[in-house]
Design a protein around this motif. Structure first.
Motif, PDB file in Angstrom:
ATOM      1  N   VAL A   1      -4.622   6.241   0.977  1.00 44.87           N
ATOM      2  CA  VAL A   1      -4.015   5.054   0.388  1.00 44.87           C
ATOM      3  C   VAL A   1      -4.294   5.110  -1.113  1.00 44.87           C
ATOM      4  O   VAL A   1      -5.446   5.254  -1.536  1.00 44.87           O
ATOM      5  CB  VAL A   1      -4.598   3.767   1.012  1.00 44.87           C
ATOM      6  N   ASP A   2      -3.235   5.027  -1.902  1.00 44.89           N
ATOM      7  CA  ASP A   2      -3.341   5.148  -3.356  1.00 44.89           C
ATOM      8  C   ASP A   2      -4.373   4.169  -3.911  1.00 44.89           C
ATOM      9  O   ASP A   2      -4.489   3.035  -3.445  1.00 44.89           O
ATOM     10  CB  ASP A   2      -1.970   4.884  -3.989  1.00 44.89           C
ATOM     11  N   ASN A   3      -5.138   4.638  -4.891  1.00 43.30           N
ATOM     12  CA  ASN A   3      -6.132   3.805  -5.554  1.00 43.30           C
ATOM     13  C   ASN A   3      -6.141   4.125  -7.041  1.00 43.30           C
ATOM     14  O   ASN A   3      -5.459   5.037  -7.490  1.00 43.30           O
ATOM     15  CB  ASN A   3      -7.524   4.020  -4.929  1.00 43.30           C
TER      16      ASN A   3
ATOM     17  N   MET B   1       0.833  -1.176   0.000  1.00 42.22           N
ATOM     18  CA  MET B   1       0.000   0.000   0.000  1.00 42.22           C
ATOM     19  C   MET B   1       0.884   1.246   0.000  1.00 42.22           C
ATOM     20  O   MET B   1       1.791   1.362   0.803  1.00 42.22           O
ATOM     21  CB  MET B   1      -0.904   0.016   1.228  1.00 42.22           C
ATOM     22  N   LYS B   2       0.554   2.127  -0.887  1.00 41.85           N
ATOM     23  CA  LYS B   2       1.317   3.345  -1.052  1.00 41.85           C
ATOM     24  C   LYS B   2       0.478   4.532  -0.581  1.00 41.85           C
ATOM     25  O   LYS B   2      -0.678   4.681  -0.971  1.00 41.85           O
ATOM     26  CB  LYS B   2       1.680   3.497  -2.530  1.00 41.85           C
TER      27      LYS B   2
END
Length: 111
Positions: free
Chosen positions: A14-16, A1-2
């Motif tokens: 959280v990047d999506n 998770m980035k």
């Protein structure tokens, strides 16, 4: 998770795949629904970004971004100003006249 900062509001998320935080995504979906509702209530099949902005309270810039990103769809047409002359168009960045003027040979124009 980035972890990323939302490009719209700056909050950490959280990047999506949408590239924005959940709150901004939710707001965009609401704004798009407002535009669709307005367009579906019209007695005609087109409206300018200025009419939509005035009726919905959304910013012209926001409506243009949604339109250019392909997020506004349906049997309606949204018009906006040509980037060169200001005439209302419904696709591309320039009207046909400005496109043809741009393509005409001009000996005074530097190459």
């Amino acid at each position: 998770m980035k972890l990323m900062n939302c490009p719209l509001c700056g909050v950490l998320y959280v990047d999506n795949w949408k590239g924005i935080c959940p709150d901004c995504n939710s707001q965009q979906e609401k704004d798009i629904a407002i535009i669709h509702d307005f367009m579906n209530r019209l007695d005609r099949d087109s409206a300018s970004v200025f009419e939509i902005a005035e009726a919905t309270g959304l910013k012209v810039k926001t409506i243009l971004e949604f339109n250019k990103a392909g997020k506004l769809y349906g049997s309606f047409r949204i018009t906006y100003p040509c980037e060169k002359c200001g005439d209302l168009i419904s696709r591309d960045r320039l009207c046909n006249k400005c496109k043809s003027d741009l393509l005409k040979p001009n000996p005074d124009r530097l190459i």
